[in-house]
Structure formats: structure tokens, C-alpha cells
Design a protein around this motif. Structure first.
Motif, short mmCIF file in Angstrom:
data_model
loop_
_atom_site.label_atom_id
_atom_site.label_comp_id
_atom_site.label_asym_id
_atom_site.label_seq_id
_atom_site.Cartn_x
_atom_site.Cartn_y
_atom_site.Cartn_z
N GLY B 249 -23.44 30.61 -25.54
CA GLY B 249 -24.21 29.78 -26.09
C GLY B 249 -23.31 28.32 -26.14
O GLY B 249 -24.13 27.03 -26.55
N ARG B 250 -22.15 28.21 -26.16
CA ARG B 250 -21.57 26.99 -25.94
C ARG B 250 -22.22 25.66 -25.51
O ARG B 250 -22.01 24.71 -25.93
N THR B 251 -22.66 25.93 -24.31
CA THR B 251 -23.42 24.90 -23.41
C THR B 251 -24.84 25.00 -23.59
O THR B 251 -25.39 23.92 -22.87
N GLY B 252 -25.44 25.56 -24.31
CA GLY B 252 -26.72 25.81 -24.56
C GLY B 252 -27.42 26.82 -24.44
O GLY B 252 -27.48 27.74 -25.23
N ALA B 253 -27.50 27.44 -23.10
CA ALA B 253 -28.12 28.96 -22.87
C ALA B 253 -26.74 29.68 -23.06
O ALA B 253 -25.68 29.15 -23.17
N PHE B 254 -27.27 31.24 -23.20
CA PHE B 254 -26.13 31.96 -23.45
C PHE B 254 -24.93 32.10 -22.68
O PHE B 254 -23.82 31.90 -22.82
N PHE B 255 -25.37 32.02 -21.26
CA PHE B 255 -24.30 31.81 -20.15
C PHE B 255 -24.30 30.67 -19.53
O PHE B 255 -25.36 29.76 -19.23
N SER B 256 -23.06 29.87 -19.50
CA SER B 256 -22.97 28.65 -19.24
C SER B 256 -23.55 28.31 -17.77
O SER B 256 -24.04 27.07 -17.29
N PHE B 257 -23.68 29.32 -16.81
CA PHE B 257 -24.01 29.22 -15.54
C PHE B 257 -25.42 29.14 -15.34
O PHE B 257 -25.92 28.84 -14.21
N GLU B 258 -26.43 29.60 -16.54
CA GLU B 258 -27.76 29.44 -16.44
C GLU B 258 -28.20 28.22 -15.88
O GLU B 258 -29.23 28.25 -14.99
N GLU B 259 -27.87 27.14 -16.30
CA GLU B 259 -28.39 25.93 -16.22
C GLU B 259 -28.40 25.62 -14.69
O GLU B 259 -29.49 24.96 -13.95
N SER B 260 -27.27 26.20 -13.90
CA SER B 260 -27.39 25.82 -12.40
C SER B 260 -28.32 26.99 -11.78
O SER B 260 -28.46 26.77 -10.45
N GLY B 261 -28.49 27.80 -12.25
CA GLY B 261 -29.32 28.90 -11.60
C GLY B 261 -28.48 29.91 -10.75
O GLY B 261 -29.14 30.60 -9.97
N ILE B 262 -27.14 29.99 -10.72
CA ILE B 262 -26.58 30.77 -9.81
C ILE B 262 -26.20 32.22 -10.67
O ILE B 262 -26.57 32.31 -11.90
N THR B 263 -26.19 33.10 -9.72
CA THR B 263 -25.62 34.65 -10.36
C THR B 263 -24.37 34.87 -9.80
O THR B 263 -24.28 35.41 -8.74
N PRO B 264 -23.23 34.80 -10.88
CA PRO B 264 -21.98 35.17 -10.27
C PRO B 264 -21.82 36.61 -9.91
O PRO B 264 -22.80 37.57 -10.62
N ASP B 265 -20.96 36.99 -9.08
CA ASP B 265 -20.66 38.48 -9.09
C ASP B 265 -19.95 39.18 -10.18
O ASP B 265 -20.35 40.11 -10.37
N ILE B 266 -19.11 38.16 -10.55
CA ILE B 266 -18.49 38.99 -12.00
C ILE B 266 -18.66 37.87 -12.89
O ILE B 266 -18.45 36.71 -12.58
N VAL B 267 -18.66 38.18 -14.05
CA VAL B 267 -18.59 37.35 -15.36
C VAL B 267 -17.70 37.79 -16.13
O VAL B 267 -17.67 39.10 -16.56
N THR B 268 -16.70 37.08 -17.10
CA THR B 268 -15.94 37.41 -17.95
C THR B 268 -16.48 36.84 -19.35
O THR B 268 -16.81 35.60 -19.28
N LEU B 269 -16.40 37.48 -20.32
CA LEU B 269 -17.04 36.86 -21.72
C LEU B 269 -15.95 37.41 -22.69
O LEU B 269 -15.53 38.70 -22.68
N SER B 270 -15.80 36.69 -23.72
CA SER B 270 -14.76 37.01 -24.86
C SER B 270 -14.89 35.91 -25.97
O SER B 270 -16.14 35.58 -26.01
N LYS B 271 -14.09 35.70 -26.68
CA LYS B 271 -14.16 34.76 -27.87
C LYS B 271 -15.25 35.17 -28.60
O LYS B 271 -15.26 35.84 -29.42
N SER B 272 -16.56 34.19 -28.44
CA SER B 272 -17.61 34.46 -29.37
C SER B 272 -18.37 35.85 -29.11
O SER B 272 -19.39 35.92 -29.69
N ILE B 273 -18.21 36.40 -28.18
CA ILE B 273 -19.04 37.64 -28.07
C ILE B 273 -18.96 38.51 -29.18
O ILE B 273 -20.14 39.31 -29.59
N GLY B 274 -17.83 38.87 -29.90
CA GLY B 274 -17.93 39.78 -30.86
C GLY B 274 -18.64 39.08 -32.21
O GLY B 274 -19.15 39.79 -33.09
N GLY B 275 -18.83 37.72 -32.20
CA GLY B 275 -19.39 36.89 -33.27
C GLY B 275 -18.82 36.63 -34.41
O GLY B 275 -19.20 35.53 -35.12
N TYR B 276 -17.98 37.24 -35.09
CA TYR B 276 -17.44 37.24 -36.26
C TYR B 276 -15.94 36.80 -36.07
O TYR B 276 -15.33 36.67 -36.98
N GLY B 277 -15.54 36.55 -34.75
CA GLY B 277 -14.15 36.46 -34.59
C GLY B 277 -13.24 37.28 -34.36
O GLY B 277 -11.97 37.12 -34.35
#
Lengths: 422, 422, 422, 422
Positions: B249-277
């Protein structure tokens, strides 16, 4: 114990094929206390695996739990990067007072990120920076982690192949007792170093585990470690002890290398250092090696403050005196006696055992049997894993806090499982 | 606000010289709530840094805190490796229901270890394995992590030098708007790929951040991302979006690439995914790429179950409907207006601003000024950091939960700090 | 001309599949003189290939032949390693007097082994040693040789794949006119160098051909070379000109870079330096770069003394005055006029031409046509080869000693071959 | 013999500091015949060095000289790339008839370029291509060449450092008799291969010299070579014998491995294959390994036709029957007897000797003495060089054509030089 087929669907449909332990132990675990885990159907399991060594004080130790909840309740800093925090200060002071000072260890402390492989990567970077050389010597059947730097000094061919690039800058040397028992220790290694024509790139450092956990519970003798330490000094190489799995009391003393009397140049700690099973790791090194520039290595979760809280509490609870070490050695004797009896009973299996403190391995001539024993043990409610390059070793890593009765219970299940798979 | 010199001694004497944030912010923080941190002397700080993006929902969010304490209280599994646990199942189901299904994303989910660099290492390994090639293309000023695999695709020369070995198998390409604004996008990259004589090792994959956080808040346009995605498909390369800092959500949508409409083959998530740090990361990929063997990549802390609990709670709390996205975009407009005003007011500084959602950067012609602004802001009780290759950009990463009033307060301190350092 | 099927058997049964030219030119050559080769059946072939540039003075030039036979007759040293010999001294003195002094070039001379790739390997080693960096920048469609060091800075994907290991430490940059003709030269390269966050490993050196022979007769403009030279100086990188194919007068002046007025830090020479087609190469460098230790680089055949004899004789015969250069430029105009006419005549083929001195290329829109033209030319008794990443360019490398009549003859065969394959 | 200071000036002022032999032997050599060189002042030198093994048939052998001059006189093709030529065909047929067929060797023949390192680079490329693996095993004190591929499998630390990049993808193993004489051969190597946890990247091939010339005249026993060959077969690795220095009869038989009865998968030849000291090399391999694509490896001077002429003439002259082999072994006994006597006479020097055929080494306890002996021998008119990682071995490489009287003369000078430096 009859176990109803668990509802695994989302694990099977959504989680990657890379998952592994859930295949050996087809249960959905819900809660845990001490040496017991409970699945969602209420079945209890005795834990002789301890989170691969991350739970030396057992699951959800009440004293750590209290400190953790208090900290969370009072809105203590959770995520602190490398800011100064009261939780971090408390941990550092405790680590200094309880661990470093009594052992006369001069180390600086680095928080390289919360996992073991972060610590190994930091250690290797630092060694290369200090010595200005690329090459690292590791040992046969070493395991140091899965990121590229750590993987290059890890032995397992299957895991190495996962890199997808040739792993370079690392050279394996024979671990203690790797060859025929007659070739003098370090004959080959030192010959390579002494000979300007040997073709060995002069190493910046040597990285070693005092007991190889993933590699099959291979135990280095104290005299071998001392000779290695002297070799490193003589040949101007740094000695890194990766104490991620064997540190925090697993072999008796807090550091696994204490028994041998050596003082490594760099030490990595992780797994049980947080005490409660939360991600945390440390990289320790002699002060004169602290040539890092500010921020030259970093990581988002290197300030996992709740883990600092439980880590400090664990040090206070278990390491303020010599009790834990004494108790671990005693428990180790209990394990050894049981393993000896099993091997004697089943001489036809060609089984042997080895270990130190509360890390033990039982190796079978037929590598498949180790897997069968673990599977049968699970059916009897005991969590056990294999290790070694061919999974030929049953690995015992009970929590240091396991009671003699629990130990006895688990060892009896092991004996029964061996018998039933013989 | 006057700040008494804090008692830093143990940090200075025992902690490694590698520490960095504690040098910019000479305080000892004790607790935190929402967008405020408090040091041990009771001073409050407004946080526009959010743990480098790991605290999108602010510090110690009450709803997550409740879930976390409940879980700990009832002795939920803390450390689970990749065993099946109820906490993990709940997270997987929530992630599927709240995030993947509504967005029609087909990904499998891998737990590669709890930090961002674990996720990047896993993504690179998988891409290399699938394509059977070693080379990876990254972008100028990329930041992907500090272990050797991730560092090889990171741009910063200072951090790269820390590796102590030559970093190879990665080639940088120009990020959006890197050159003169006239050279067509991908002119160079595609020419290299099309030309059998170019000398570029054919890449297995391209790794990209949609907004480069560490690199100086460089924002890729949606059309650039779409063109990149098409290029990857045309040229048989996998597209990896590293959404560790810009996802959740940092850029608005949950994934930052949603705005562009692309579907990456691989996505890495970390940092805020745990929610509590708390440390947690994910590697997502198309199901046909799930060629991992069981255990081919692993990690001790890949099952940080308390983080699964807060992660699931955060998804339920913030992503069950479109509110968070809407609110983030609105808050972004508030920030943009303030930055525009500051730049107008200080036209002589040659300052400019850019950003998306709630990630913004203000760049100064004189790189030293960005550091001065952050230092002055700290004196006024606002936590702000710089980014960019010369630390020439003041980076704003307020929590998504920051109130309009807090935002306003922080932006006024920023304006004042710019004024006072002009 | 009708050619009887030659007796190829031992080539086909015993020689490796790696052989190539003998497939394009199915003849068994026996002797040669000037610009003519003769096969064993007495057929004559006009040579517009010149041993890939190793025979700039034609085959078996009588004046060099005399010197060579005299030397052999009198039992002059044949194999001299790097011992002092009279033949070597004579060559060194001649090279100094005829080539270096008149051009005010300060170079030291190294005999790195007798082939071009030996010279390139030595140049790269020296650059890395001097600068203490591993990375080298090369250019798209570069060709520098087939040993691992040289291959890593060579563009051709097919040849690179032959290495069997990932080729690293080299990064390609766009050669002159590689992009769209509008992107400013070195925009990308210099941006990477100036940006501490670019991810480019700082290069020790840049290696460049002034005209890319294997790459498709790509001609760098003098102003591009000057800008490259200035960039190298500004950015503390060494400039290596690989003049193996384009030196020794191929483009007019002795060194191909003379026209641009630059003075490279390191120059490699081979192919025609020996004059008579025998293996010899040189590595030249500024005296302050001569940091070699004795024997740090060596090679069994670095003292091929018969080649020193013919090399000295060739310098005396062809370079004592400015005649060769003048004549080469005049011949080049003759070639250009003919190529222009062919292109005009066959506008529908989309053919274009380019070149300098006596190296010219004719590119066809349909890459297959270049091969067809060469095949047809062979049937008409003209030796021509293709170059370029898709073999889309017919390459003209007549000997510098080719007469205007021979040139005319060959160009008419070329015109006819184009016509017959159109 | 008194030697006037030679006129070295152009060597000292213009030639690079990398020059080496001219420092040991401060003379300017002019001509040579058989085992004698003559400097420009007419002094004669007896040659026990033979161009580092490139002059097995002595200098300027009359029979080869005749063939060479005839060829040049009649304008035979000098430079032929890999075109079919009559000279090449004659060589191939002779090589097949005289060398391959009588030995029942099935090899295909590749012309990889004219130097030894070209042949080694080709061999390594081919092995990697065939096996699809990057790693190569070499041996302690190996010497295979100075281009990057060959250097990576060469032992000498000084020469390796010249690379300027970390040399990877090669791992050294102990050469015969390297350790204590008690450790079983291949104990370590085979253990590494058998153990999936050893950390050794599975090698594509093993490259070995049967006698290490540069490495100090280390002689592998036939049984060691056989065991190595069997190990390679058992472990699916190719066996490459680098016979560049020890082939062409140096040890007695044409190939140095004949004595052991093994048939390597790949063989490299160079140095004396051309017969007359001109650059030439071959790479031989089993036909099923001939997976090269046309032109996948190439090189400007791979068709050095004058060398093909002398090579064929040498095979006819020296290898049509078993005389050369028999004579070499007899001469070897003469050398051995002399060395034995020297060692006995100077027992206090701790000197020892070893060798096969006409390659012998005498090692001194004090490494400096070997250099002193060679210097004194030069003063007495004998060319001798040292070898070994510390230059501790005096190396004897007389031409195979040396007469018993010449041998005796040289051995007496050696004995005298040892005596005078003792």
C-alpha cells in the motif's frame, strides 16, 4: 496414536513446492509449551528438533513470554533498524555482563540482520575487507546458509545447485576425521598454504562449525580446533566460528568453542540467541577488525527489538550462572547412554552415534533407515529429523530445558522406532 | 525542544562501527504509538520514516497488537520453520482471499526467510533455475539487499564495495527517465538483446522497483513499466518486481505495480507485510515457475508465526475494502501540495519533488542540504531520512495511518527546516 | 572456372568439426604469391581476405622471403623465448626508428606470445594490475580473441557460449553509431561512471577497435575516438586500442588511431606485424604502466625470431616513408567508388557500404545474401568472407600491395556476384 | 670463458620489464645448430634448455631446415587459417600414419591456434561444453599457460596474481607424491567426489601433466596415472593430459602417457610438435567429444603452414621407427648416472634428482643454490634453468638429439658448477 488426515489444502494449493518439513510431519501445529507441540486436533508431540536449534529454551518459555508481553503491552519499540533503543541497550549490556566479560572475550557486536545467513554474509564481507582477499576456506559438509555468499561455503550439492550460478571463491578442506583417520590433520591444507605453487588462492578466512549439524552431527575434537586456530594465526587467515546452531549452550558452554579454549576472530550467532524463537542474529569480532564504514552493511530487520527483549531475558535466566551448562552436560550423558544401548541392541544395523552436550546423531548403514526411523517416531508422537549428505543420520536436538523424564520418553520412542524399522 | 545528551555509551563502546541511523538520530528510543516515537527522556518524535517502509500501519497498531498478544498468551507456535501451523494457514487463506483473488493474481506463495534480501535471493535463484541462465538485469540506482546475490543487482557503489569480491552476473540498465529525457526507453536494452554480437549475456530475468526508495525516490511511469513487461515477454526474460519497500500500500494500491496493469512473473514482499514491524517476507510467482524441489531453498526463520498473525490481521484490517488505497492517495495529494509550496517558496534552491501515494522525495541542488534539512527536522522532533546516491534527496515515508493533522504538522516542520537551512 | 571436387578426405575424417574456412572454400591450397593463391589443381584465386588481415603485404612477398630464407640458411636463432637475440634487437631498433619515433609515441614493447589473443590477455592483465580493478568495458560487436580473458570482452554470442563458463568482468557499451544516431555519444557510459548509484563496477580500462572487422566493418569516427580518449582520461580508465586487425596500415596510417590524433595507453598489434604471415604479436604501453615483474607473463613462442626478421624487413620496406599510407588511401577510393556503384545499381537490395583505407564492408538487408555473394565470388575465383553478428556483411580486406588492376578485377567479380545473387 | 658485456641497450630501454630469460643469460644470441647456440661475439653455449622443451630435435635440424626452405622457396602457403592446404594435409596424414595409427589412438585433431595456451583453452572449453559443468580439477604445481583459462588451472601464485582478477572454476588436488608418501593416492579427491556434501563443484574434467616441468620436474608414477584415469572414468570426468612440454618424445615415447598405458580423453600438444621451434599446437580428443560447431573456436595463426611442413618432416625423421624412443631412454640413463654421482659427491647439500627420459631435475635443500648453479653453468657455457615454486630445482632438458659426448660435456659442467657453489 491415530492421526486424522489434516486439512492441508491451502498449503498444497497455494504454498510453493519448496516446503519441506510439512511433508515429513503431516500435521497442522497450533500451540506449544516447553518440549511439547500440539496440533489443531489436540495431539501432543514431543519435540527433539527444537526449531533446528532455534528453541534451545523450549517453546514459549514462561519467563521470556512474560518479558515479551510486557514489552508489547507497554508499546516498546518493535522495529528499530539500528537506532538506539532501550531494549537494544539492555540486551547489549546483558550480553556484555553475562556472556563476554566472564569469558574475557573482547568482541564488538554487530546486528547484521535477523537471520543466520545475514550474519554469515556479514562475517565473510568483513573478513574479505580486512584481508583484501576473496577466497574463503570452508569444510566438507559445512552448512552456513542459503544466500549466495553463505551458500558458496556450504557443502550440500543439492542446495548449491539451487544457486543457478557457479559458486566460487570457496574451497572445501577436510573436516575433522573426514579422511581415513590416519592422514594427519591439516596435512593437505597446510601444504597448500606453504607451497607457492599449490594453486590455492590464499584465503582471507576459514569458516567452521565446531559440530556440523546439517552435515550429519560431525563433532570436531578440541585439539583439532586448536590446531586449526593455530594454523589460521600462522598463515594470516581469520578464523570464523559459525556458532549459529551450536552456540547458545547447545553443546554445554554458551559458545561451542569454549571447550577447546580457542578465541575465534569472528563468531556468528543466531537461532537461539533471541531465546523465544524470533529472528535475531549477531556477528561478533575482535575490535581491531571493526573496519566497517557506517551503513556499509545494513538490513531492515536488524533491529528486531522484541527479540532483544527475550534475548536479554534468556541470558539472565539461563546464563547468569553455570547451571545450564552443567545440566546440559548431564542430560547429554543420559542421551549418550540411551544411544549406546540402542546401537548395542541392534549391532546388525551397523549404527553408530556421536555428539556433544545436547546435540547427537545416530547414523545407519542403510541411509533409508534414518528416514524410516523419523517417520515411525512421528507416528509415535516424537519430532525427529535426519541430517547428513544422504540423510543418513537421525539428529537429536532436544531443548536444553527438556526434563530427564521427557528425555527418557523420547529416547524410548526412538529405541522403539529403530526396533520397528530394523 | 532541547534534548539532553543521551547515554550512548554501550552503543559506542560495544556496538560495531557499522551502525548508522543512531548517528543521525542521537536518541535512545523507548516506545512508540502510531506515528510517534518516544525516547527514554519522554521526548516525542513524529515519524516520517516508518522503519524504512516496514511500518506502513504505524507503530504498534492496537488491533494488530491485540491479535499478537492473544497469540502469544495462548502459546501459539512461535517458531515453525515450514511446518503447517494454524497461524500460517490463516495467513495464507487471508492473503488469498483479501489480496490475490480480488486482483486475479495467480501466484504461488513462498516463505523464503524473514527478510527482504532472503526474498530477493530466492527470486533470483528461481529465475536462474527456470531459465538456465546466470545473468540478471537490474536498474541504475536499484536497491535489493545486502547478501551477495542481492548486492550484485544493487547500484550503490559504496555498498557494493563492501562485498569484498567482484560482483558479477548483473548488468545495470537505465531506469525510467535516467538519461536525457529524449533517448527512447529501452533503446539500448532492446538493441543489446536483439543483437547477437552485443556482448550482453542473455538475462534470465529483470528485477525492478516501481519506485526506487533507496535510489532517490525515482518513480517509474506506468507506461514505462508496461513497456518493460512487454519487453520481458518478447525477449523470454522473467520480470521480477521487488515490492519490498513499495508494496503493502505504500503507493496506494496493495501492490505498487497495480496502477500500471502489469502482472510480474515474480514479486518480492517484505517490510510491511508482517504489519507490526516483525521480520517476514514472501516471494510470489506464477504457478508454472514453481519448479523448486522440497527444501532446495530454506531458512531457520521462514516460519515466524507471530508475524503471520499480525500479517493476517493487517490484511483484514486494512485491505478488506478499498479504503486504505483511497486514503493513501488523498494523503499523497496533501503531501504533494505541501512540497510544491516549499519548492515554490525556495525557488533559489533548485529543489524539486516527486512521488506516488505516500512515498515522496525532495531533491536539492546542493546535496549537503538534504542532510542539513533532516538534521534540523530531527531537532524539531521529526524523523526524516535522505536517500539517493549522494544522499541528495529528503525522503518522506509517513505511515499510511498518519492523520491529516500529523501530516500537516510534519510538513510544516519540513518547510521550516528547509527555510532554516536555505 | 570449373573446379573438380577436391580430395578432402583427411580433413573430413581426421580434423575436428570446428574447422570453418575450408567449408566456405572447398579447395586445397598449395602456394601463393602476392594477391593470388593457387590450389593443388592449379586454379588461381584472387585474395580479398588476406588471412583475416594477417597478410597486409600479400602472400610471400619476395623481399621478406629473401630475408627469411637468408636467416634460416645461416642458422639464425629460430626459437628464442625472451632471450636477447640479434634478430630481436634488429626488430626493436627498426620498430623504434621507423614506427615509434617518427610518431612521437613513447611506448614500451612487450612480446606477449605470438598471437593476438596473447596480446589482449597481456593488455587486460596489465590494465587490471595498474588500476587494481577487475572490470573492463568493451563495445558492442567487439572481437578480441578466443582465450577466456579476450572472449569475455568479445561480443559474439555464439563464440561466447563456447566458453562453457559465464563470462564476467566485462560490460559492453555502444560502439559509435550503435543506437539511433540521435542519442549523444557516451551519454549512457558517462552517466554510469558519474553516478555512484549506477551499479557499474568502475572499469580498469576500455578496449576498443577503431574499425570493427569481425563485428561487421563498423567504423568509429575520429571525433568519437577522441571523445572516448578524453572520457578515459577524465574517468581514470586506461584506453586500450586493439589494433590487431586494423593496425599495420590496414586503414592507411600504420596505426589505425593516428587519424584521430589520440594516443592510447595500451596498444595491441599482431596479424600483419610479422609481415610474412607468421605468428607474432606485440603489446605496447606507456612507460609508466610498465609495472610487470620479470616473467609475470610469459609464453613459449614469444620469441618467434624468423617473424622478427620478416617484421623488421617489412617495416623497412613499407614504412620507411609515407608511400604505403598514401597508396592505401588511393586504393581505398577505388574500392569505395566500386561499392557505391554496386549499391546504386542494386538499390532494391537495400545494400550499404562503409570502410576506411583498405577495409570495407557491404551490408545487405537480407543477411543470407552476403553468404550467397561470397559463395558465388568463390566460384568466380575470388576469396571473400562475411562478417557481422548475422554474417550480413561482405568484408573486403585486399592486401595493401594489391595492384589497381587486381583490385578492379576483384571488384568486378564482386559486382557480378551481387548481380547473380540479387 | 670471458664474456664481454653485451650491448643490451635496446632491450633495456625499449623492451618491457616483463622480460626474464635475457636477465639470466646476459648475451645476445645470433645463431644455433643442434645443441649449440652462438652469441654475436662468437661464444658457443651448450643448450640443456631446448627452448623450454620446444626444441626436442635441437636447433635448426638440417633435415627440417631443408624441407622448410624448400617450402618457402616454392611459395608454399604461409598463413592458411583453417583452409585446406597441401601442407596441412601432409601433416595430418603423417600424424595419422606415424603417430595415431601405430598407437591405436582414435583422436580427432584440432588446430586451436599456434601456442600451448591456445590448446589448453580449447581443451577446457570442449570439456565444459561436453559435460555442461564449469569446474576443472588441476594439480598442485601444475603449469598450463598464461591466458585466463589456462592460468586458472596453473599453480604458481606469482603468475596467478598477474591475472588481476580472482581465478575461479579450478580446484587443485595433490599431484603424485605431494603429501607424506603415506596418504593413499586420491583419498581426498575421491572422497570429495563421492560425498554429496563435500562442497566440491563436480568437475567437467581433470587436467594433468605426467611430468610437471615448470612445477619442479615432478614425475607421476604410471600406476598413479592409471588410477587417475580410472577415477575419471568412474566419476564421469574427462581426463586431459597436457603433453605440451612432455610430449613429442621428451620422456621417451612420443606421448608421455604411453608408458602408463592410459588413453586420455583429450591431449594437448605444442612446443616440439612443429619440430623446428615455430609456433604450432594441437588439441586431440576422442571422436565422440567432437561437438564443436564450425568456427566456435578459432584463431588467426591456427594454420601456420611452415610449421606443418617441419612438423611432418620431424615425424618422418624421428618417429617412423622406435629409434628415437630407445635412444632417449639410453641418454636418460646417462643423465641419471651423472646426477646420482653428483648427489653422492655432495651428500651434505641434501640434493636429490628425479626424471624420466630426457627431462631431469636436481633439487637442492637451499633453494638459492639452484639459481647459483645455473648462473655458474652459464659462465661455463651451459644453458640451464631452474624450476619449481621456489626455483629450487635445476632443470635438464637437453635436446633428444644431443650426442653422448655433448651430454657428458654438459653433465661435467653441471658437476663443476655444483661443486663451485657448494
Amino acid at each position: 496414536m491415530t492421526i486424522a488426515p489434516p486439512a492441508l489444502s491451502v498449503f498444497e494449493t497455494l504454498e510453493s513446492e519448496v516446503r519441506s518439513y510439512c511433508r515429513s510431519w503431516p500435521a497442522v501445529f497450533d500451540r506449544a509449551q516447553g518440549s511439547r507441540l500440539y496440533d489443531e486436533d489436540g495431539h501432543a508431540y514431543l519435540d527433539f528438533f527444537s526449531g533446528a536449534g532455534a528453541l534451545n529454551y523450549g517453546h514459549n518459555s514462561p519467563v521470556l513470554k512474560r518479558a515479551l508481553i510486557d514489552y508489547i503491552e507497554r508499546d516498546g519499540i518493535t522495529h528499530g533498524l539500528d537506532m538506539g533503543t532501550t531494549a537494544k541497550r539492555a540486551f547489549l549490556e546483558t550480553f556484555q555482563n553475562v556472556i563476554l566479560r566472564p569469558r574475557d572475550l573482547p568482541y564488538k557486536v554487530m546486528f547484521p540482520g535477523p537471520t543466520g545467513t545475514n550474519a554469515v554474509e556479514a562475517a565473510l564481507k568483513l573478513a574479505r575487507k580486512v584481508k583484501g582477499r576473496e577466497s574463503i576456506v570452508s569444510f566438507t559438509n559445512a552448512f552456513h546458509g542459503m544466500s549466495l555468499g553463505s551458500l558458496a561455503v556450504t557443502g550440500n550439492a543439492f542446495k548449491r545447485a539451487g544457486a543457478g550460478i557457479p559458486l566460487v571463491h570457496g574451497t572445501p578442506m577436510p573436516f575433522d576425521n573426514y579422511l581415513d583417520g590416519q592422514t594427519p590433520d591439516f596435512l593437505w591444507f597446510e601444504r597448500l598454504l606453504d607451497d607457492q605453487g599449490s594453486g590455492l588462492n590464499k584465503p582471507a578466512a576459514v569458516i567452521v562449525e565446531t559440530v556440523q549439524g546439517e552435515g550429519g552431527i560431525n563433532v570436531a575434537r578440541p585439539e583439532w580446533l586448536r590446531a586449526l586456530s593455530e594454523l589460521c594465526e600462522r598463515q594470516d587467515m581469520l578464523l570464523i566460528v559459525d556458532d549459529i546452531q551450536m552456540g547458545c549452550g547447545r553443546t554445554g558452554a554458551f559458545f561451542s568453542f569454549e571447550e577447546s579454549g580457542i578465541t575465534p576472530d569472528i563468531v556468528t550467532l543466531s537461532k537461539s540467541i533471541g531465546g523465544y524463537g524470533m529472528p535475531m542474529s549477531l556477528c561478533l569480532f575482535r575490535p581491531e577488525l571493526d573496519v566497517w564504514e557506517p551503513g556499509e552493511h545494513n538490513g531492515t530487520f536488524r533491529g528486531n527489538n522484541p527479540a532483544f527483549v527475550t534475548a536479554a531475558a534468556a541470558l539472565e535466566a539461563y546464563w547468569a550462572d553455570g547451571q545450564t551448562e552443567k545440566q546440559t552436560l548431564a542430560r547429554g550423558e543420559q542421551v549418550e547412554a540411551a544411544l549406546r544401548a540402542i546401537c548395542l541392541e541392534h549391532a546388525q544395523l551397523g549404527a553408530s552415534y556421536r555428539g556433544r552436550g545436547l546435540v547427537w546423531g545416530m547414523e545407519f548403514e542403510d541411509p533409508e533407515q534414518a528416514t524410516k526411523v523419523c517417520r515411525r517416531a512421528f507416528e509415535h508422537g516424537l519430532l525427529l529429523e535426519t541430517s547428513g549428505p544422504r540423510s543418513e543420520v537421525v539428529k537429536l536436538l532436544p531443548a536444553l530445558t527438556t526434563t530427564p523424564e521427557e528425555l527418557d520418553e523420547g529416547l524410548r520412542i526412538l529405541a522403539r522406532s529403530v526396533r520397528e524399522t530394523a
